[in-house]
Scaffold this motif. Structure first.
Motif, short mmCIF file in Angstrom:
data_model
loop_
_atom_site.label_atom_id
_atom_site.label_comp_id
_atom_site.label_asym_id
_atom_site.label_seq_id
_atom_site.Cartn_x
_atom_site.Cartn_y
_atom_site.Cartn_z
N PHE A 180 1.51 4.99 -0.56
CA PHE A 180 1.79 6.49 -1.07
C PHE A 180 0.64 7.20 -1.14
O PHE A 180 -0.55 6.92 -1.32
N GLY A 181 0.69 8.51 -1.14
CA GLY A 181 -0.34 9.51 -1.26
C GLY A 181 -0.48 10.24 -2.62
O GLY A 181 0.76 10.17 -3.34
N ILE A 182 -1.35 10.58 -3.28
CA ILE A 182 -1.51 11.29 -4.46
C ILE A 182 -2.21 12.39 -4.31
O ILE A 182 -3.48 12.45 -3.74
N TYR A 183 -1.76 13.77 -4.99
CA TYR A 183 -2.40 14.77 -4.99
C TYR A 183 -2.27 15.63 -6.06
O TYR A 183 -1.34 15.38 -6.89
N LYS A 184 -3.13 16.53 -6.50
CA LYS A 184 -2.97 17.30 -7.73
C LYS A 184 -2.87 18.71 -7.34
O LYS A 184 -3.49 19.25 -6.59
N PHE A 204 0.91 14.36 -8.12
CA PHE A 204 2.24 14.37 -7.29
C PHE A 204 2.08 13.24 -6.33
O PHE A 204 1.00 13.19 -6.14
N THR A 205 3.13 12.57 -6.16
CA THR A 205 3.19 11.41 -5.12
C THR A 205 4.21 11.50 -3.92
O THR A 205 5.01 12.03 -4.12
N GLU A 206 3.92 10.86 -2.88
CA GLU A 206 4.74 10.91 -1.86
C GLU A 206 4.55 9.61 -1.12
O GLU A 206 3.37 9.08 -0.80
N ILE A 207 5.70 8.85 -0.40
CA ILE A 207 5.49 7.86 0.04
C ILE A 207 5.37 8.18 1.54
O ILE A 207 5.86 9.01 1.94
N LEU A 208 4.34 7.26 2.25
CA LEU A 208 4.07 7.72 3.54
C LEU A 208 4.62 6.44 4.37
O LEU A 208 3.87 5.46 4.74
N PRO A 209 5.83 6.53 4.82
CA PRO A 209 6.50 5.31 5.57
C PRO A 209 5.72 5.28 7.06
O PRO A 209 5.96 4.00 7.65
N ASP A 210 5.23 6.28 7.66
CA ASP A 210 4.62 6.09 9.10
C ASP A 210 3.35 5.90 9.02
O ASP A 210 2.71 6.08 10.00
N VAL A 211 2.66 5.38 8.10
CA VAL A 211 1.33 5.25 7.82
C VAL A 211 0.78 4.12 7.62
O VAL A 211 1.36 2.97 7.06
N SER A 212 -0.05 3.25 8.57
CA SER A 212 -0.55 2.02 8.53
C SER A 212 -1.63 1.86 7.55
O SER A 212 -2.40 2.71 7.35
N ARG A 213 -2.00 0.47 7.18
CA ARG A 213 -3.16 0.13 6.45
C ARG A 213 -4.47 0.51 7.11
O ARG A 213 -5.48 1.00 6.53
N SER A 214 -4.64 0.40 8.59
CA SER A 214 -5.53 0.51 9.10
C SER A 214 -6.02 1.99 9.34
O SER A 214 -7.15 2.51 9.52
N MET A 215 -4.97 2.91 9.43
CA MET A 215 -5.25 4.28 9.47
C MET A 215 -5.74 4.69 8.36
O MET A 215 -6.64 5.63 8.32
#
Length: 195
Positions: free
Chosen positions: A65-69, A75-86
């Motif tokens: 998930f991503g975190i931004y202010k 705020f947070t958002e789950i990132l289902p299409d993002v991999s650890r290597s990215m």
């Protein structure tokens, strides 16, 4: 009351918190989904198993998930299409060629967390120095609270990760207020359906 009943009530309260937090989010990124879409996506068989490396026997798709202010709230958002290597490549400043859209979406976050490794990746931005330090302090503070709260569960069900994440977001954003009063007002706006 039984433990099952209490857990059912807590889940319903968390779902109302999710609705409230999603209503406050300043912008919806392209490709981001609502609670219903996320819950459906987490139950999809193709979403559960994604190979991280070819030589790894265990097939796991991490919750990232991503975190931004924005406007003094985190705020947070789950990132289902993002991999650890990215994430690792972007955190090191490398360009990611496979999925440019996902890479550009990641860059708008101040931090990205790989929940399976309990690791926060800071993403560098060219903001003003003092403003950037304040944002990083909030990202670190939020991640500290979230990490501490989620560690108590000694493992987290993938299907409820989003609910717990939004609860932590709610708690962090209202940490200086009487949480009970804020929650009562929230439940007046988004009443529980206990049937």
């Amino acid at each position: 009351m039984s433990r099952v009943t209490i857990n059912s009530y807590l889940k319903k309260i968390r779902m109302q918190i999710v609705k409230y937090c999603e209503s406050l989010q300043p912008e919806k990124a392209a490709g981001s989904a609502s609670l219903g879409h996320r819950a459906h996506a987490l139950h999809q068989p193709q979403d559960i198993a994604v190979a991280v490396k070819t030589d790894v026997d265990r097939i796991v798709k991490p919750v990232i998930f991503g975190i931004y202010k924005s406007d003094n709230k985190v705020f947070t958002e789950i990132l289902p299409d993002v991999s650890r290597s990215m994430i690792q490549a972007i955190a090191r400043g490398r360009s990611v060629l496979e999925t440019v859209g996902s890479a550009e979406r990641i860059r708008r976050f101040n931090g990205v967390v790989d929940l399976s490794q309990y690791r926060l990746y800071h993403l560098g931005h060219g903001h003003h120095e003092a403003e950037s330090k304040t944002v990083l302090d909030d990202v670190d503070g939020f991640w500290g609270l979230t990490k501490h709260r989620l560690a108590k569960f000694k493992g987290l069900n993938r299907n409820t990760a989003y609910l717990h994440l939004k609860e932590c977001e709610f708690r962090y954003n209202y940490r200086h207020e009487e949480l009970y009063a804020v929650l009562l007002n929230l439940l007046k706006t988004y009443p529980l359906n206990l049937s």
